[in-house]
Structure formats: structure tokens, C-alpha cells
Design a protein around this motif. Sequence first.
Motif, PDB file in Angstrom:
ATOM      1  N   UNK A 200     -18.617   9.555 -65.480  1.00  0.00           N
ATOM      2  CA  UNK A 200     -18.367  10.014 -66.845  1.00  0.00           C
ATOM      3  C   UNK A 200     -16.900   9.801 -67.230  1.00  0.00           C
ATOM      4  N   UNK A 201     -15.988  10.115 -66.297  1.00  0.00           N
ATOM      5  CA  UNK A 201     -14.567   9.892 -66.554  1.00  0.00           C
ATOM      6  C   UNK A 201     -14.230   8.402 -66.614  1.00  0.00           C
ATOM      7  N   UNK A 202     -14.854   7.621 -65.722  1.00  0.00           N
ATOM      8  CA  UNK A 202     -14.619   6.176 -65.726  1.00  0.00           C
ATOM      9  C   UNK A 202     -15.060   5.547 -67.040  1.00  0.00           C
ATOM     10  N   UNK A 203     -16.180   6.004 -67.574  1.00  0.00           N
ATOM     11  CA  UNK A 203     -16.681   5.438 -68.826  1.00  0.00           C
ATOM     12  C   UNK A 203     -15.708   5.695 -69.965  1.00  0.00           C
ATOM     13  N   UNK A 204     -15.091   6.881 -69.985  1.00  0.00           N
ATOM     14  CA  UNK A 204     -14.111   7.182 -71.029  1.00  0.00           C
ATOM     15  C   UNK A 204     -12.860   6.308 -70.861  1.00  0.00           C
ATOM     16  N   UNK A 205     -12.435   6.133 -69.611  1.00  0.00           N
ATOM     17  CA  UNK A 205     -11.201   5.377 -69.355  1.00  0.00           C
ATOM     18  C   UNK A 205     -11.401   3.873 -69.487  1.00  0.00           C
ATOM     19  N   UNK A 206     -12.607   3.399 -69.181  1.00  0.00           N
ATOM     20  CA  UNK A 206     -12.890   1.955 -69.167  1.00  0.00           C
ATOM     21  C   UNK A 206     -14.230   1.707 -69.876  1.00  0.00           C
ATOM     22  N   UNK A 207     -14.239   1.788 -71.197  1.00  0.00           N
ATOM     23  CA  UNK A 207     -15.511   1.702 -71.941  1.00  0.00           C
ATOM     24  C   UNK A 207     -16.297   0.428 -71.683  1.00  0.00           C
ATOM     25  N   UNK A 208     -15.594  -0.685 -71.387  1.00  0.00           N
ATOM     26  CA  UNK A 208     -16.283  -1.970 -71.205  1.00  0.00           C
ATOM     27  C   UNK A 208     -16.697  -2.226 -69.760  1.00  0.00           C
ATOM     28  N   UNK A 209     -16.357  -1.318 -68.860  1.00  0.00           N
ATOM     29  CA  UNK A 209     -16.647  -1.554 -67.440  1.00  0.00           C
ATOM     30  C   UNK A 209     -18.147  -1.536 -67.174  1.00  0.00           C
ATOM     31  N   UNK A 210     -18.543  -2.330 -66.206  1.00  0.00           N
ATOM     32  CA  UNK A 210     -19.919  -2.302 -65.706  1.00  0.00           C
ATOM     33  C   UNK A 210     -19.930  -1.365 -64.499  1.00  0.00           C
ATOM     34  N   UNK A 211     -20.532  -0.208 -64.652  1.00  0.00           N
ATOM     35  CA  UNK A 211     -20.617   0.770 -63.577  1.00  0.00           C
ATOM     36  C   UNK A 211     -21.963   0.618 -62.877  1.00  0.00           C
ATOM     37  N   UNK A 212     -21.925   0.355 -61.578  1.00  0.00           N
ATOM     38  CA  UNK A 212     -23.163   0.138 -60.827  1.00  0.00           C
ATOM     39  C   UNK A 212     -23.162   1.053 -59.606  1.00  0.00           C
ATOM     40  N   UNK A 213     -24.274   1.716 -59.386  1.00  0.00           N
ATOM     41  CA  UNK A 213     -24.451   2.498 -58.165  1.00  0.00           C
ATOM     42  C   UNK A 213     -25.299   1.682 -57.206  1.00  0.00           C
ATOM     43  N   UNK A 214     -24.741   1.411 -56.022  1.00  0.00           N
ATOM     44  CA  UNK A 214     -25.404   0.555 -55.040  1.00  0.00           C
ATOM     45  C   UNK A 214     -26.135   1.426 -54.035  1.00  0.00           C
ATOM     46  N   UNK A 215     -27.441   1.238 -53.949  1.00  0.00           N
ATOM     47  CA  UNK A 215     -28.315   2.071 -53.132  1.00  0.00           C
ATOM     48  C   UNK A 215     -29.099   1.212 -52.159  1.00  0.00           C
ATOM     49  N   UNK A 216     -29.473   1.820 -51.030  1.00  0.00           N
ATOM     50  CA  UNK A 216     -30.066   1.036 -49.945  1.00  0.00           C
ATOM     51  C   UNK A 216     -31.533   0.705 -50.165  1.00  0.00           C
ATOM     52  N   UNK A 217     -32.181   1.287 -51.170  1.00  0.00           N
ATOM     53  CA  UNK A 217     -33.577   0.964 -51.419  1.00  0.00           C
ATOM     54  C   UNK A 217     -34.134   1.784 -52.563  1.00  0.00           C
ATOM     55  N   UNK A 218     -35.365   1.473 -53.019  1.00  0.00           N
ATOM     56  CA  UNK A 218     -35.977   2.186 -54.144  1.00  0.00           C
ATOM     57  C   UNK A 218     -36.119   3.684 -53.906  1.00  0.00           C
ATOM     58  N   UNK A 219     -36.346   4.100 -52.662  1.00  0.00           N
ATOM     59  CA  UNK A 219     -36.488   5.530 -52.372  1.00  0.00           C
ATOM     60  C   UNK A 219     -35.192   6.270 -52.671  1.00  0.00           C
ATOM     61  N   UNK A 220     -34.073   5.681 -52.315  1.00  0.00           N
ATOM     62  CA  UNK A 220     -32.791   6.306 -52.605  1.00  0.00           C
ATOM     63  C   UNK A 220     -32.464   6.251 -54.089  1.00  0.00           C
TER      64      UNK A 220
END
Length: 391
Positions: free
Chosen positions: A217-237
Motif C-alpha cells: 500500500x505504501x509502495x503504491x503511493x510512493x511509486x504509482x507506476x510500479x509493477x508490484x508482484x507477489x511471487x509464490x511457490x504455487x497455486x495453493x500458496x
Amino acid sequence: MSGREPLRLVLVAGEASGDLLGGDLARALKRQRPDLELAGITGPHMRSAGVETWFDVEALSVMGLTEVLRHLARLIRLRKNLRQRILGWPATALVTIDAPDFNLGLARQLHRRGLTTIHYVSPSVWAWRAGRIPRIARSLDLLLTLFPFEPALYRPHGLDARFVGHPLADELRAGPDRSAARTTLQTGSENPVIALLPGSREGELTRHVGLLAATARLLRRAHPAADLVMLLSGPRHAALARELAGSALEQAGVRLLSDVTRSGLAAADVAIAASGTVTLEAFLLECPLVVYYRLAPATFHLARALKLVRSQFVSLPNILCQHRLVPERLQGEATPETLLADVNAWLAQPERTRQYRQQAAKWRQRLGCQAGEQAARAVLARLGGEALSRS
């Protein structure tokens, strides 16, 4: 070994990273000794390399002092059943892979019964519970290490310990292809990519996803154009992350991506990563890092009370370089505001990033020395020498 005697090795992995190492080792062993028989505790990579499954690696995937205590009775039963099966097969040698709390106890029991015991991946004795070293030395015939500074820790105690390199560095020896990685992520070439990694265990997700959602949420305010991705080990996670903080992640514009951790790290301008093996992967991919971790409170307080931690660093890039190459934020220091400030510092200092990538390239070359082949040669040489001494 005599040509009339079958060479039977039991390989025991304790988690997903051990399964990767075990698969690499098993393939190298088979190349060097095609008639070898392999069995043990496996995951998909070891099974695909021809290791017969006696038990699945998921049976051992627990972490932390309090977490292990909850599963202790089951783990003791599993170790007893495995020990009986090893002796009844019978095995020529035991090769345990990482998971020291389970595997070294098993090795110690079988070493007393006269079985050759080999362990792949040194426990983190340079950071955690250094008092284990003499007992480890008494439990093993051979230790294969991933890092070059580790063998010297064991030699005063009479253990044959050999640096064989790191398979991850072998895989990444060519370095990152950021253009291809960004194509895989479907991200724009001009926008900063910030990767969020909560860890690979469910307990880590439970402790970390909320923190990362607040940070996003803070990153989005500071860097509106950034691509924020959460990297997860599989669909279950990914499903668990949505359950824990789905609306907050969606509001911050975080994309949840499964099974693309390597591409995500290669594409990222900076990653906020839970401490673990993934920090080495990020380093070897030249991805600037902010490392954080939150242990279960009871585990953290117990470790501190017992003075079990001795290293000034927890992340592998810092441990390898022996200085604070990347920021580390543990327990109460891991706050959204602190993580945001650390990310901003990386993005504002291109010269720092350039120097970081130079260090990463140097270590990628140093650690990339065909670990599986080296480890297999060391295992077979040890067994060959012992066979000759018995003849």
C-alpha cells in the motif's frame, strides 16, 4: 566396490530445496554409476531422477522450534520406520540432504550401527548453534558443503568436509536475462518492478503476507507506476495469500504470480524477500534485495534466551560477502515503513546497484562448479575407498 555387490544408497531430503539438491545429485550418481540403486525420502525432482520413494518429502516439511515440537512424536515414528527399512534393505550408505534436525539424528543412529553416513549441505553452524560441530563430526563419514568457507569449520574435529559448489549457481551461471524475464511477467520495460516474497512455507505466509500487503500500500503511493508482484511457490500458496490479505493486495494493485519466482527475480528492480534460500537465488540473479523475517514469537524469544544465534547476518548475500550488502529487517524492525525506505534507497542509488551486481556475478562464478557432479564423485570415491579397505 565389488562388481558382485549392489551399491544401494538411501537419499533423504527434508524439504523442497533438499529435493532439488537430491535430484541433481541422483542424476549425477546415475551418470557415474548406472547400476546404482537409489531409494529414500523424496520429492518430485528426486523421483524424476530415479530415486524410489519410501516416504514423501512433505512428511518432513516443518520449521521452527515450536512447530517441530508439535510434530515431534510423528517425526520420531517416521525416523524409526525409516531406520528399520534402511537396515533391512540393506543400504550401502546413507546420504542425507539438509534438514539437519531430522537427518543428523538419523545419521548418528545408523553410524553407530556401522553404516557409512554422508550429509549434503552443512548446517548453518556459522550462524546458529555452533556447539553442534563436534557431534556432527562424530555422526558422519563425509560432509559435502555448498559454500567455500564451511569445510574449515569441521576439519579441527576430524571430519572429511568438502566444498562442492552450489547447484543454483550452476543453473544461473549465464546470468539473468532481464528482457526475457519481463516478457514472461508481461510488464512494461520502463516501469519499475518490485517483487514481494513471503516465503515458501505456509507458516511464513501466515506471518508475512499481511506485512507485505501493508508495505505494498505504501509502495503504491510512493511509486504509482510500479509493477508490484507477489511471487509464490504455487497455486495453493496463492489461494492462501488471497485468503489472508486478498482485498488489501488487490487495492494496492499487487499481482499474485505462481511458479515464476526465477523470472520474477530476474525482472525485478528490487525484491523484498523473506530470509531463506531465495535470497541466494535473488543475489545470483543480481536482483537488489531487502531481506526481512518474522519468526513465531515463541521461537524467537526461545532462541534469544538460549543464545542460539551467533552470526551478525541472516541473509546469504551478507554471509558470503561478510558485510551488510543488503538490509536485514527482523521481527519488530520488519515494518511497512522500514521496508519502503529500504526499497526507496535501492531505487535512488544506481551506483549501489551496479556494485551489487558486480559482487553477484563474482559469487555466481565462484559457486558454480558443477556441484552435483562434484558431490557424486566425492560420494562414490568415499564408498570405493571403504570397499577397498574392507577387501
